[in-house]
Design a protein around this motif. Structure first.
Motif, PDB file in Angstrom:
ATOM      1  N   ASN A 176      37.751  -8.647  -2.809  1.00 47.86           N
ATOM      2  CA  ASN A 176      36.776  -8.737  -3.843  1.00 47.86           C
ATOM      3  C   ASN A 176      35.802  -9.940  -3.357  1.00 47.86           C
ATOM      4  N   ALA A 179      30.079 -13.148  -6.301  1.00 46.16           N
ATOM      5  CA  ALA A 179      28.799 -13.423  -6.546  1.00 46.16           C
ATOM      6  C   ALA A 179      28.658 -14.801  -7.153  1.00 46.16           C
ATOM      7  N   ILE A 225      27.782 -11.951 -11.916  1.00 48.48           N
ATOM      8  CA  ILE A 225      26.977 -10.587 -11.583  1.00 48.48           C
ATOM      9  C   ILE A 225      28.182  -9.713 -10.723  1.00 48.48           C
ATOM     10  N   GLY A 226      28.394  -8.332 -11.249  1.00 52.61           N
ATOM     11  CA  GLY A 226      29.256  -7.390 -10.549  1.00 52.61           C
ATOM     12  C   GLY A 226      30.259  -7.116 -11.812  1.00 52.61           C
TER      13      GLY A 226
END
Length: 276
Positions: A176, A179, A225-226
């Protein structure tokens, strides 16, 4: 022998292949092994910590002076924080924020004891002593007192496995990306951390468009973010900035804030549940 061979093949058939959850025998074995490791690991860590504390006695006085200074700064910053917090609450009320919006960054940080550590260079992991019983789920972030450590990869009833950030690799489809932004420059800086350079012991922050927005010494934190990693998780400090691979963006080297060694306790970050 025939019965043993049949059982062996059956176990192979159950465990092979991609799976999202562990079977109950695997959870039982992981919990049992975790408990035995805990029994031996804790006394050994206490003995090692005792000798380390004795060797650090000479620096206690200096640390106490630094703590007194930090405490004075904390009292000053606490007053500013309280004022900003009250203003933030007032503005949220005026803008009609929903309850979910008000609590989206209300994280809980339950502490977990480290049970065991795997130094496998390909897949470094650690095991902590909280699991499904305490509400731990796969994908939760794990933080030390200094910085972000990793993410929960497997959960059993009483223990959880943490995949360390030092295993990050942009070529790994199961890794993963994070951000990130620069603390104090959240509206100016954006980048992605996808790789850990084991030779230099740094994270590589890529996709930086303006190199002037990032400075050496900046503290890099997750931007949120995400939705994979909560925001404001400390990653480390910028040590170098250079042109990226294709010359269109820039890459910063980020020295990890976490030491990635000699852990006794860690924090699992619980984020508020998002209503569907």
């Amino acid at each position: 022998m025939l019965i043993g061979l049949i059982l062996f093949i059956s176990v192979m058939g159950i465990t092979l292949g991609p799976r999202s959850n562990l079977t109950w025998p695997e959870k039982f074995v992981k919990d049992t092994v975790g408990f035995v490791q805990y029994v031996f690991y804790k006394p050994a860590s206490y003995v090692a910590g005792l000798f380390e504390d004795i060797s650090n006695l000479h620096s206690i006085q200096e640390e106490n002076e630094q703590l007194k200074i930090s405490l004075a700064h904390y009292a000053r910053d606490k007053a500013v924080y309280n004022w900003i917090e009250q203003e933030n609450i007032r503005l949220k009320e005026k803008l009609n924020f929903t309850e979910a919006q008000k609590t989206q960054n209300d994280y809980k940080w339950p502490i977990a004891q480290v049970v065991s550590i795997s130094n496998d260079p390909i897949n470094p992991t650690i095991v902590v002593n909280i699991g499904l019983r305490e509400g731990v789920k796969e994908g939760m972030a794990v933080h030390s007192g200094e910085g972000l450590v990793g993410v929960i990869s497997h959960v059993s009833n009483f223990t959880s496995t943490v995949k360390l950030l030092t295993s990050m690799d942009a070529r790994d489809p199961n890794s993963n990306a994070i951000a990130v932004t620069s603390q104090g420059k959240e509206n100016e800086v954006f980048g992605m951390i996808e790789t850990y350079d084991a030779n230099k012991n740094v994270f590589l922050m890529t996709k930086i468009e303006d190199p002037k927005s990032v400075s050496i010494g900046d503290t890099i934190v997750s931007s949120g973010i995400g939705g994979v990693f909560p925001r404001a998780m400390v990653i480390g400090k910028v040590t170098d900035i250079e042109v990226g691979e294709y010359g269109l963006t820039y890459t910063a080297s980020v020295e990890p804030a976490a030491s990635f060694m000699d852990w006794k306790e860690l924090f699992v970050v619980f984020t508020p549940e998002v209503e569907e």
